[in-house]
Design a protein around this motif. Structure first.
Motif, PDB file in Angstrom:
ATOM      1  N   LYS A  35      68.792  -9.557  10.132  1.00  0.00           N
ATOM      2  CA  LYS A  35      67.675  -8.624  10.312  1.00  0.00           C
ATOM      3  C   LYS A  35      66.536  -9.347  11.027  1.00  0.00           C
ATOM      4  O   LYS A  35      65.503  -8.773  11.295  1.00  0.00           O
ATOM      5  CB  LYS A  35      67.157  -8.239   8.913  1.00  0.00           C
ATOM      6  N   GLU A  80      75.100  -8.767   4.249  1.00  0.00           N
ATOM      7  CA  GLU A  80      76.199  -9.506   3.615  1.00  0.00           C
ATOM      8  C   GLU A  80      77.569  -8.967   4.009  1.00  0.00           C
ATOM      9  O   GLU A  80      78.580  -9.673   3.927  1.00  0.00           O
ATOM     10  CB  GLU A  80      76.042  -9.463   2.085  1.00  0.00           C
ATOM     11  N   ASP A 116      69.553 -14.761   6.467  1.00  0.00           N
ATOM     12  CA  ASP A 116      68.899 -13.770   5.616  1.00  0.00           C
ATOM     13  C   ASP A 116      68.064 -14.457   4.546  1.00  0.00           C
ATOM     14  O   ASP A 116      68.133 -15.682   4.376  1.00  0.00           O
ATOM     15  CB  ASP A 116      69.965 -12.869   4.963  1.00  0.00           C
ATOM     16  N   ILE A 117      67.338 -13.614   3.813  1.00  0.00           N
ATOM     17  CA  ILE A 117      66.514 -14.113   2.721  1.00  0.00           C
ATOM     18  C   ILE A 117      67.372 -14.328   1.480  1.00  0.00           C
ATOM     19  O   ILE A 117      68.191 -13.473   1.134  1.00  0.00           O
ATOM     20  CB  ILE A 117      65.406 -13.093   2.447  1.00  0.00           C
ATOM     21  N   VAL A 118      67.188 -15.481   0.853  1.00  0.00           N
ATOM     22  CA  VAL A 118      67.858 -15.752  -0.420  1.00  0.00           C
ATOM     23  C   VAL A 118      66.769 -15.985  -1.448  1.00  0.00           C
ATOM     24  O   VAL A 118      65.878 -16.822  -1.247  1.00  0.00           O
ATOM     25  CB  VAL A 118      68.760 -17.002  -0.330  1.00  0.00           C
ATOM     26  N   GLU A 119      66.837 -15.205  -2.539  1.00  0.00           N
ATOM     27  CA  GLU A 119      65.830 -15.418  -3.580  1.00  0.00           C
ATOM     28  C   GLU A 119      66.541 -16.047  -4.777  1.00  0.00           C
ATOM     29  O   GLU A 119      66.466 -17.246  -4.997  1.00  0.00           O
ATOM     30  CB  GLU A 119      65.152 -14.096  -3.931  1.00  0.00           C
ATOM     31  N   THR A 120      67.280 -15.250  -5.540  1.00  0.00           N
ATOM     32  CA  THR A 120      68.008 -15.809  -6.686  1.00  0.00           C
ATOM     33  C   THR A 120      69.403 -16.288  -6.275  1.00  0.00           C
ATOM     34  O   THR A 120      70.025 -17.057  -7.001  1.00  0.00           O
ATOM     35  CB  THR A 120      68.185 -14.725  -7.766  1.00  0.00           C
ATOM     36  N   GLY A 121      69.909 -15.786  -5.162  1.00  0.00           N
ATOM     37  CA  GLY A 121      71.268 -16.136  -4.739  1.00  0.00           C
ATOM     38  C   GLY A 121      72.314 -15.160  -5.271  1.00  0.00           C
ATOM     39  O   GLY A 121      73.500 -15.268  -4.957  1.00  0.00           O
ATOM     40  N   THR A 122      71.866 -14.197  -6.083  1.00  0.00           N
ATOM     41  CA  THR A 122      72.805 -13.259  -6.715  1.00  0.00           C
ATOM     42  C   THR A 122      73.546 -12.410  -5.690  1.00  0.00           C
ATOM     43  O   THR A 122      74.764 -12.213  -5.809  1.00  0.00           O
ATOM     44  CB  THR A 122      72.041 -12.323  -7.683  1.00  0.00           C
ATOM     45  N   THR A 123      72.832 -11.903  -4.692  1.00  0.00           N
ATOM     46  CA  THR A 123      73.486 -11.031  -3.702  1.00  0.00           C
ATOM     47  C   THR A 123      74.607 -11.782  -2.992  1.00  0.00           C
ATOM     48  O   THR A 123      75.696 -11.246  -2.791  1.00  0.00           O
ATOM     49  CB  THR A 123      72.460 -10.511  -2.676  1.00  0.00           C
TER      50      THR A 123
END
Ligand code: PRP
Length: 207
Positions: free
Chosen positions: A118, A144, A157-164
């Motif tokens: 994005k 993803e 992409d953005i990684v915050e918790t890594g869950t996605t």
């Protein structure tokens, strides 16, 4: 009556956190948190008018002067390079821009790398810095999916918790840049109200 300070807040969970900081810093407007479809709220006593804006649009409102100040993610500032002043790192909304790929994926540096994202400008400049040739696939969401379906080799992409990533059998392979929410100001507003905006920034940063 003095003019109200126009403040663009990013709609959503981050925006609510950010509003709490403004309220603590002496710029309250409790109506902002009422559960309604309204987008604009004023508190004349505190001298503020808040609007809820789609997070990726905050910088546009501030750049064009519809808002004097706002809060935008560093990702948006890097991607669109809006003509605004960045006054402070608010140290919230922390995450990182990263490259991710399917678990176990091995890079073949002889081949053009297919990158879905994005954030085409961030991706382009990252790979230009590594002199790596890429083919860019510009998507608007659910990034993803691209490597899972074999449409791209990697995603940026953005990684915050890594869950996605985890839930889609992907893994981060390189970090590009840390991201957090920034206080931004319209350039003309800042020239006219520098003392007022610096005081607001200092109160927010102390908070
Ligand atoms: C971002 C990003 C990932 C997810 C990462 O999407 O594109 O999909 O968050 O977060 P995690 O590491 O905590 O799982 P966002 O929720 O901002 O939605 P969007 O795709 O609509 O921008």
């Amino acid at each position: 009556m003095r003019e109200l300070l126009n403040i663009a807040l990013p709609k959503g969970r981050l925006g609510e956190k950010v509003y709490a900081r403004f309220a603590e810093a002496g710029y309250p407007c409790p109506l902002v948190l009422e559960n309604s479809r309204k987008l604009i709220f004023e508190n004349e006593e505190a001298g503020v008018r808040y609007f809820w804006v789609k997070p990726s649009d905050v910088a546009i409102y501030v750049e064009r002067g519809a808002a004097d100040i706002g809060v935008a993610g560093k990702d948006i500032l890097l991607e669109y390079a809006p003509a605004v002043y960045e006054l402070a790192d608010l140290d919230v909304g922390k995450c990182r821009m990263a490259v991710a790929a399917k678990k176990g994926w091995r890079d073949d540096t002889e081949r053009t790398l297919r990158v879905a994202t994005k954030f085409p400008n961030i991706a382009r400049s990252y790979y230009a810095g590594k002199s790596r040739e890429i083919e860019l696939i510009h998507l608007n969401g659910s990034i993803e999916l691209a490597p899972i379906l074999g449409m791209s080799d990697v995603i940026v992409d953005i990684v915050e918790t890594g869950t996605t990533l985890k839930e889609n059998d992907l893994e981060p392979i390189e970090d590009i840049v840390p991201i957090s929410a920034r206080l931004i100001a319209n350039r003309v507003s800042y020239q006219f109200a520098q003392a007022q905006l610096d005081a607001l920034r200092d109160a927010l940063v102390r908070g």
